[in-house]
Design an enzyme around this catalytic site. Structure first.
Site, PDB file in Angstrom:
ATOM      1  CE  LYS A  35      11.261  39.027  21.463  1.00  0.00           C
ATOM      2  NZ  LYS A  35      11.087  40.459  21.696  1.00  0.00           N
ATOM      3  CB  THR A  36      17.735  38.616  23.741  1.00  0.00           C
ATOM      4  OG1 THR A  36      17.081  38.682  22.472  1.00  0.00           O
ATOM      5  CG2 THR A  36      19.123  38.086  23.556  1.00  0.00           C
ATOM      6  CG  ASP A 220      16.752  35.535  20.648  1.00  0.00           C
ATOM      7  OD1 ASP A 220      15.544  35.837  20.721  1.00  0.00           O
ATOM      8  OD2 ASP A 220      17.667  36.334  20.941  1.00  0.00           O
ATOM      9  CD  GLU A 221      15.404  38.035  16.781  1.00  0.00           C
ATOM     10  OE1 GLU A 221      14.247  38.193  16.346  1.00  0.00           O
ATOM     11  OE2 GLU A 221      16.105  38.962  17.232  1.00  0.00           O
ATOM     12  CD  GLN A 251      11.116  42.516  17.013  1.00  0.00           C
ATOM     13  OE1 GLN A 251      12.245  42.841  16.666  1.00  0.00           O
ATOM     14  NE2 GLN A 251      10.811  42.249  18.271  1.00  0.00           N
ATOM     15  NE  ARG A 603      15.331  46.669  16.604  1.00  0.00           N
ATOM     16  CZ  ARG A 603      15.030  45.754  17.512  1.00  0.00           C
ATOM     17  NH1 ARG A 603      15.962  45.171  18.218  1.00  0.00           N
ATOM     18  NH2 ARG A 603      13.773  45.421  17.733  1.00  0.00           N
TER      19      ARG A 603
END
Ligand code: ATP
Ligand code: MG
Length: 723
Positions: A35-36, A220-221, A251, A603
């Site tokens: 995504k990022t 983002d996020e 998330q 992560r």
């Protein structure tokens, strides 16, 4: 045109998102699916291929670290620096707008940001001033109430007391708090967002200007935007702007701070015709890690649901270590880190994650003893340390005399004979005349105070005036240096005994270097001192001097969002700690904790260790707990239990041979330990065994050391030498 670098290493779905036409888009996908990466490539694509000016882009990320990283990656793709590209956190960007348009925002030009610590202090003082009982009206709860209202975009006048006297009081305190802030030019974190929203909402011309300017809004996020952030975004994109947002409902971990994952649905309603792209391939983790994460999150009922897969290798199993206590846990982690480093890996490629900041201390101690450089993100961060905040308060007062919060902090620090009574009088005057403490000080020093007190107040005020005068025109770091010395802070901390005082003086010196290496952002267009102070408030902890040293990364799982590391440790996986005690009874709370666990697991790229302790001392209390339920949610085939190191240190074992067995004693005796035995420890020196308990690898002894006092040690790690 050669566009390859921008479209390289993207799969079809990613490429489709990167090159999508200028229409609202929502990329919704699991962890590590790129995504990022898509966001970064989208920005580069717009600039390089679509010919959009960097000036017309607004990019929002979650942390300053992520923002810096994003700028860096865009520049790498484009091979040119992109100035004028607005890229930052919601708070950072809101702050920038408020600085530029302080008049329209109804703020004084030199307004200051206060962090949550300052905010709490301000509330406490407010209660005192109003003579409100702070055992009934708990400052933390008031703070929580105020911030929650602001996060929803609500001012006191929007609130209805519903005929509830408690609520009426809360609203009235909110109102008084607001007045103090307005008077002092103080802006808390929630206020930054609320005010920036009102700024655009209430100024048609400004809104039109920014709507024209920002054609593309990249976020983002997105799952963690709160109501006011979303409203701000919607306002900006309301003209012809094209919002392009990426996120993952699994998330969403800031519900407790007002984030609403429902915005994912709301977005599609607010921007009809939104193009929805799903990414399903994970590029980050081994299949084992990914499957473990998928299995854990599958226990949540409220999900959009998605299917995440990888072509990557199966990888090694997730290793779970059951420690005796938090020290044993730290020893284990450090042992494995040692191996990792010895194998030639970068320290920075490893991360230790935990649920609560307080867990870091024991781990830090272990790392220090092992001489492994590390860096803590969050926690008691550089800019939050007492001495740093003191020095900053002087600087802030120089910049804005009406900053009451800074005034109160340093008016008598170092002590200069301004007593509680004098301060009380100043507060009363300030209250009665609706003015700042600074003005109150000036007024009562000339009228109401007796000679000594008046002199003290006058001396303080002329000291501040003198600093302002003498630092005018100096470079930022010279300014800081000057203030640290002229204020007497450096002298003051030098006198503080022991290591602590030394560290504080070192930290003050560090502040000068921080100012020296501070690079004002040309886009900000404000005095360097104000920008530095804003930076200190906004980026607390992210500007540490050793940022580039190769070191192990320590942080909470919350701050690990969006990051990735080849080696990850998740520590303290115990019920009550993670999931956190206060969320266990609440199904929504538990689901949020599970999402946090999903964030933690995902992560890791290659190797993941999970540790828990049977006994843990945290906040000065001993807790005994069960392994986290989340561990049991990982399918057994992905897990390998790490056996404790059963063998004990050599000196002990060799001495253990000739001994008599006593039936009624603890197992320490099997190792040659008896009560009264003289032992030597590398760090604590000589001592006598007082007590032993536990079995095998978990055997512990209590030793009375001659100089270090009594300590409980885990026998297998203590390396005790028998004397
Ligand atoms: P998170 O949900 O944790 O924020 P994300 O969806 O933003 O994750 P990224 O951080 O963008 O994921 O990507 C994860 C990793 O996968 C990165 O190292 C990225 O460079 C890599 N990656 C993503 N897409 C590809 C691709 N098509 N080819 C190779 N590597 C990729
Ligand atoms: Mg990401």
């Amino acid at each position: 045109m050669d566009v390859t670098p921008i479209l390289e290493e993207l799969n079809d779905a990613q490429r489709q998102a990167v090159t999508a036409p200028a229409e609202p888009a929502l990329i919704i996908a699991g962890a590590g699916s790129g995504k990022t990466r898509v966001l970064v490539h989208r920005a580069a694509w717009l600039i390089d291929v679509e010919g959009v000016s960097p000036h017309s882009l607004l990019a929002v990320t979650f942390t300053n670290k992520a923002a810096a990283e994003m700028r860096h990656r865009i520049e790498e793709l484009l091979k040119v620096p992109v100035q004028h590209l607005w890229i930052g956190t919601f708070h950072g960007l809101a702050h920038r707008m408020l600085r530029r348009h302080w008049r329209e925002a109804k703020l004084p030009q030199g307004f200051q940001i206060i962090d949550s610590d300052d905010q709490l202090r301000l509330i406490k003082r407010l209660l005192k001033n109003l003579e409100v009982d702070d055992s009934r009206w708990v400052p933390k709860e008031i703070q929580w109430f105020i911030n929650a209202q602001k996060d929803e975009g609500l001012r006191p006048q929007h609130l209805d007391d519903d005929n509830d006297p408690n609520r009426r009081q809360m609203i009235s305190l909110y109102q008084s708090y607001e007045e103090i802030c307005q008077r002092g030019g103080l802006v808390d974190f929630a206020e930054l967002l609320l005010r920036a929203h009102e700024l655009l909402r209430d100024n048609d011309e400004l809104l039109a200007h920014y709507r024209r300017r920002f054609q593309h809004l990249l976020v983002d996020e997105f799952q963690d935007t709160n109501a006011i952030q979303y409203a701000w975004l919607r306002l900006l994109a309301g003209g012809d702007g094209v919002p392009f947002v990426v996120g993952d409902d699994d998330q969403s971990i800031y519900r407790w701070r007002g984030a609403r994952v429902e915005h994912i649905h709301q977005f599609q309603k607010d921007f009809p015709g939104t193009r929805v792209v799903k990414l399903e391939q994970n590029y980050r983790s081994t299949a084992t890690i990914l499957n473990a994460a998928n299995a854990v999150i599958a226990n949540n009922a409220s999900r959009l649901g998605k299917n995440l897969w990888t072509e990557g290798a199966e990888g090694e199993p997730i290793k779970v270590y059951s420690a005796y206590n938090e020290r044993d846990e730290a020893d284990f982690v450090i042992g494995r880190l040692r191996d990792w480093i010895d194998q030639g890996n970068l320290r920075a490629d490893s991360a230790i994650l935990y649920r609560s900041n307080a867990q870091s201390r024991v781990l830090e101690e272990g790392l220090i003893n092992a001489r492994i450089p590390y860096r803590v993100y969050g926690g008691l961060r550089f800019f939050e340390r007492m001495e740093i905040k003191d020095a900053l308060a002087y600087l802030r007062l120089i910049s804005n005399r009406d900053d009451d919060s800074s005034f109160e902090r340093i008016v008598n620090k170092p002590t200069r004979g301004i007593g509680a009574r004098t301060l009380e009088m100043m507060r009363a005057y300030a209250r009665a005349n609706a003015c700042s403490m600074w003005r109150a000080g000036g007024a009562i020093a000339s009228d109401d105070l007796n000679g000594r007190a008046a002199n003290a107040v006058n001396a303080f005020m002329s000291l501040i005036e003198r600093m302002a005068r003498e630092t005018q025109g100096l470079e930022l770091h010279d300014k800081v240096d000057h203030v640290i010395h002229l204020s007497g802070l450096a002298e003051f901390f030098k006198k503080e005994k022991g290591e602590k005082g030394e560290t504080r003086v070192e930290n003050l010196a560090e502040l000068v270097s921080a100012a020296k290496s501070f690079e004002p952002d040309p886009a900000e267009d404000m005095p360097p001192l104000d920008e530095f102070l804003a930076h200190a408030a906004l980026e607390a902890g992210e500007g540490q001097a050793d940022a580039w040293e190769d070191c192990v990364q320590l942080m909470t799982m919350h701050s690990a969002k969006g990051l990735e590391f080849p080696l990850v440790f998740i520590c303290g996986m115990e019920d009550g700690l993670f999931p956190h005690q206060r969320s266990i009874a609440d199904p929504h709370g538990l689901e949020e904790e599970r999402r946090l666990c999903y964030v933690g697991i995902t992560r890791a790229k290659q190797t993941l260790y999970i540790t828990h302790a049977e006994q843990r001392r945290l906040h000065g209390m001993d807790n005994f707990s069960h392994p986290s339920r989340f561990i049991a949610e990982i399918p057994a085939e992905h897990v390998e239990e790490v056996r404790p190191r059963v063998q004990v240190s050599r000196p002990l074992r060799s001495a253990a041979a000739p001994r008599r067995r006593q039936s009624a004693t603890a197992s320490g005796n099997e190792l040659g330990i008896r009560l009264g035995q003289h032992v030597r420890h590398k760090k604590f020196g000589d001592g006598v065994i007082l007590n032993c308990e536990g079995q095998g690898a978990h055997a512990r002894v209590e030793v009375n050391f001659e100089s270090a006092g009594t300590k409980w040690l885990v026998l297998s790690y203590a390396n005790l030498e028998l004397m």
